[in-house]
Design a protein around this motif. Structure first.
Motif, PDB file in Angstrom:
ATOM      1  N   ARG A 173      -3.029  87.336  77.570  1.00 30.17           N
ATOM      2  CA  ARG A 173      -1.599  86.865  77.295  1.00 30.17           C
ATOM      3  C   ARG A 173      -1.043  87.678  76.156  1.00 30.17           C
ATOM      4  NH1 ARG A 173      -1.238  80.700  74.858  1.00 30.17           N
ATOM      5  NH2 ARG A 173      -1.435  81.938  72.939  1.00 30.17           N
ATOM      6  N   HIS A 174      -1.869  88.023  75.092  1.00 30.09           N
ATOM      7  CA  HIS A 174      -1.384  88.705  74.255  1.00 30.09           C
ATOM      8  C   HIS A 174      -0.599  90.112  74.487  1.00 30.09           C
ATOM      9  CE1 HIS A 174      -0.829  90.585  70.202  1.00 30.09           C
ATOM     10  NE2 HIS A 174      -1.547  91.833  70.513  1.00 30.09           N
ATOM     11  N   ARG A 177       0.059  90.892  77.501  1.00 27.76           N
ATOM     12  CA  ARG A 177       1.521  90.573  78.379  1.00 27.76           C
ATOM     13  C   ARG A 177       2.901  90.286  77.328  1.00 27.76           C
ATOM     14  NH1 ARG A 177       3.317  85.803  80.304  1.00 27.76           N
ATOM     15  NH2 ARG A 177       4.670  85.807  81.761  1.00 27.76           N
ATOM     16  N   ALA A 178       2.519  89.429  76.601  1.00 25.27           N
ATOM     17  CA  ALA A 178       3.638  89.319  75.716  1.00 25.27           C
ATOM     18  C   ALA A 178       4.023  90.285  74.780  1.00 25.27           C
ATOM     19  CB  ALA A 178       3.052  87.962  74.676  1.00 25.27           C
ATOM     20  N   ALA A 179       3.189  91.290  74.502  1.00 22.09           N
ATOM     21  CA  ALA A 179       3.543  92.546  73.829  1.00 22.09           C
ATOM     22  C   ALA A 179       4.174  93.354  74.835  1.00 22.09           C
ATOM     23  CB  ALA A 179       2.280  92.950  73.280  1.00 22.09           C
ATOM     24  N   SER A 180       4.022  93.548  75.904  1.00 21.93           N
ATOM     25  CA  SER A 180       4.646  94.496  76.778  1.00 21.93           C
ATOM     26  C   SER A 180       6.108  93.768  76.979  1.00 21.93           C
ATOM     27  CB  SER A 180       3.833  94.707  78.154  1.00 21.93           C
ATOM     28  OG  SER A 180       3.992  93.125  78.932  1.00 21.93           O
ATOM     29  N   LEU A 181       6.416  92.517  76.871  1.00 23.94           N
ATOM     30  CA  LEU A 181       7.734  92.107  77.067  1.00 23.94           C
ATOM     31  C   LEU A 181       8.202  91.893  75.561  1.00 23.94           C
ATOM     32  CD1 LEU A 181       6.790  88.942  79.388  1.00 23.94           C
ATOM     33  CD2 LEU A 181       7.858  91.200  80.064  1.00 23.94           C
ATOM     34  N   GLY A 182       7.893  92.429  74.642  1.00 25.06           N
ATOM     35  CA  GLY A 182       8.639  92.317  73.312  1.00 25.06           C
ATOM     36  C   GLY A 182       8.314  90.927  72.610  1.00 25.06           C
ATOM     37  N   GLU A 183       7.514  90.252  73.139  1.00 23.15           N
ATOM     38  CA  GLU A 183       7.305  88.791  72.703  1.00 23.15           C
ATOM     39  C   GLU A 183       6.347  88.811  71.656  1.00 23.15           C
ATOM     40  OE1 GLU A 183       7.269  86.508  76.146  1.00 23.15           O
ATOM     41  OE2 GLU A 183       9.292  86.931  76.707  1.00 23.15           O
ATOM     42  N   ARG A 184       6.108  87.345  71.138  1.00 14.93           N
ATOM     43  CA  ARG A 184       4.778  87.164  70.098  1.00 14.93           C
ATOM     44  C   ARG A 184       4.287  86.039  70.883  1.00 14.93           C
ATOM     45  NH1 ARG A 184       5.768  87.783  64.127  1.00 14.93           N
ATOM     46  NH2 ARG A 184       3.987  86.835  64.107  1.00 14.93           N
ATOM     47  N   THR A 185       2.865  85.856  70.728  1.00 13.25           N
ATOM     48  CA  THR A 185       2.334  84.543  70.988  1.00 13.25           C
ATOM     49  C   THR A 185       1.438  84.086  70.019  1.00 13.25           C
ATOM     50  OG1 THR A 185       0.392  85.690  71.878  1.00 13.25           O
ATOM     51  CG2 THR A 185       2.174  85.703  73.371  1.00 13.25           C
ATOM     52  N   ARG A 186       1.065  82.930  69.925  1.00 16.21           N
ATOM     53  CA  ARG A 186       0.116  82.120  69.121  1.00 16.21           C
ATOM     54  C   ARG A 186      -0.949  81.576  69.751  1.00 16.21           C
ATOM     55  NH1 ARG A 186       3.301  79.572  64.123  1.00 16.21           N
ATOM     56  NH2 ARG A 186       2.227  81.109  62.953  1.00 16.21           N
TER      57      ARG A 186
END
Length: 120
Positions: free
Chosen positions: A76-77, A79-88
């Motif tokens: 999940r981390h 995937r989010a990083a590849s989309l330029g997003e952050r996850t918690r």
């Protein structure tokens, strides 16, 4: 990702059960002499890669049971990083994993606890 693949490749050919194998040492074990919640993790991965499930359970059942959740969080981390997003990580999950790790560390260091990381 490349570092992970190289590490797994290394564990395919090098047996961490062998005391002469070049492996990182656990800082917690060095400082306190206690097995940390992840001690035996490299042996566990090596055993799973070679189809030794019983030895993997013996090396670290806590990490083995938590692996699906940790792999999902890692995926999940990434995937989010590849989309330029952050996850918690949800707070209850983080608290549960952290609390479980602390309990596991205490239990696995009790005198007479039978499931110690295996070695040759």
């Amino acid at each position: 990702m490349t570092g992970c693949a190289l590490g797994i490749g290394y564990l395919v050919v090098v047996d961490p059960h062998d005391p002469d194998a070049v492996m990182p040492r656990c800082p917690t074990k060095i400082v306190t002499g206690l097995d940390c919640p992840a001690c035996g993790g490299l042996r566990l991965v090596h055993d799973l890669l070679h189809g030794h499930a019983r030895a993997a359970v013996h090396d670290n059942p806590f990490v083995l049971l938590c692996s699906p959740v940790l792999m999902y969080l890692g995926w999940r981390h990434l995937r989010a990083a590849s989309l330029g997003e952050r996850t918690r990580v949800p707070r209850p999950l983080a608290s549960g994993l952290g609390g479980g790790a602390l309990v596991w560390m205490v239990v696995r260091n009790l005198p007479g606890w039978p499931l110690k990381p295996t070695s040759t």
